[in-house]
Design an enzyme around this catalytic site. Structure first.
Site, short mmCIF file in Angstrom:
data_model
loop_
_atom_site.label_atom_id
_atom_site.label_comp_id
_atom_site.label_asym_id
_atom_site.label_seq_id
_atom_site.Cartn_x
_atom_site.Cartn_y
_atom_site.Cartn_z
N CYS A 100 47.87 44.71 34.83
CA CYS A 100 46.45 44.57 34.50
C CYS A 100 45.66 45.09 35.70
CB CYS A 100 46.08 43.15 34.11
SG CYS A 100 46.16 41.90 35.42
N ASN A 149 45.93 41.86 38.79
CA ASN A 149 47.18 41.11 38.84
C ASN A 149 46.94 39.63 39.15
OD1 ASN A 149 50.27 41.08 40.73
ND2 ASN A 149 50.04 40.88 38.54
N CYS A 161 45.15 37.61 36.33
CA CYS A 161 44.88 36.93 35.05
C CYS A 161 45.93 37.25 33.99
CB CYS A 161 43.49 37.30 34.53
SG CYS A 161 42.13 36.71 35.55
N ARG A 162 45.85 38.43 33.41
CA ARG A 162 46.70 38.76 32.26
C ARG A 162 48.14 39.06 32.61
NH1 ARG A 162 42.88 43.47 30.31
NH2 ARG A 162 42.67 43.58 32.57
N SER A 163 48.36 39.95 33.58
CA SER A 163 49.75 40.34 33.87
C SER A 163 50.58 39.19 34.45
CB SER A 163 49.82 41.59 34.73
OG SER A 163 49.12 41.45 35.94
N ASP A 192 40.20 41.04 29.18
CA ASP A 192 40.23 40.44 30.52
C ASP A 192 39.41 39.15 30.47
OD1 ASP A 192 40.20 39.77 33.18
OD2 ASP A 192 39.62 41.77 33.88
#
Length: 166
Positions: A10, A13, A15-17, A124
């Protein structure tokens, strides 16, 4: 057996990943396939290098029985394109950022394509509240489950609240 190396990407690095990495690791462990996969995450930007995931990502994962607090943000490295079999970006902006620096032989995919089959971007959640992180968790859980199955591994039934959504 050589493990399949997967990198979730993401922007920062945090939140999402990291959530994707934590969820996929958890699903792999539940299925008893730990030795078959090596999973990591990275960001296309380096603003948060060395930091833990966002506190909201940590809290969301924890509410589903997954601990991602030991992860540390890092920026994608040129060696990642050689070391990972599959690089999965959370949205089109990150795919585009990766394409600008990736060698031609790199295997890049949009999470929404390879894991969900919808072509959607994983939004995001950084500028929002807990509900956005929960939505992201739900999409990532669905996609990571599908991706694990697509990679030839039958996932064992989930226990506890890992697959629950509030």
């Amino acid at each position: 057996m050589t493990p399949i190396n997967i990198l979730f990407v993401c922007m920062g690095n945090i939140c999402r990943s990291p959530l994707a990495e934590g969820i996929f690791n958890h699903l792999v462990a539940e299925a008893g396939l730990t030795g078959r996969f090596a999973i990591d995450s990275a960001g296309t930007g380096g603003w948060h290098e060395g930091e833990q995931p966002d506190r909201r990502s940590i809290a969301t994962a924890k509410s589903h029985g997954i601990d991602i607090s030991g992860q540390r943000a890092r920026r994608i490295r040129s060696s990642d394109f050689r070391d990972f079999d599959l690089i999965v970006a959370m949205d089109r902006d990150n795919v585009a950022a990766l394409e600008m620096i990736a060698p031609p032989e790199a295997t890049l995919h949009l999470f929404g394509d390879i894991a969900l089959g919808t072509g959607e971007d994983i939004p995001d959640p950084y500028n929002g509240g807990p509900a956005g992180f929960e939505l992201v968790y739900t999409r990532l859980l669905t996609g990571c489950s599908t991706l694990l199955e697509a990679l030839g591994a039958e996932r064992a039934s989930c226990n506890g609240n890992t697959s629950s959504v509030r």
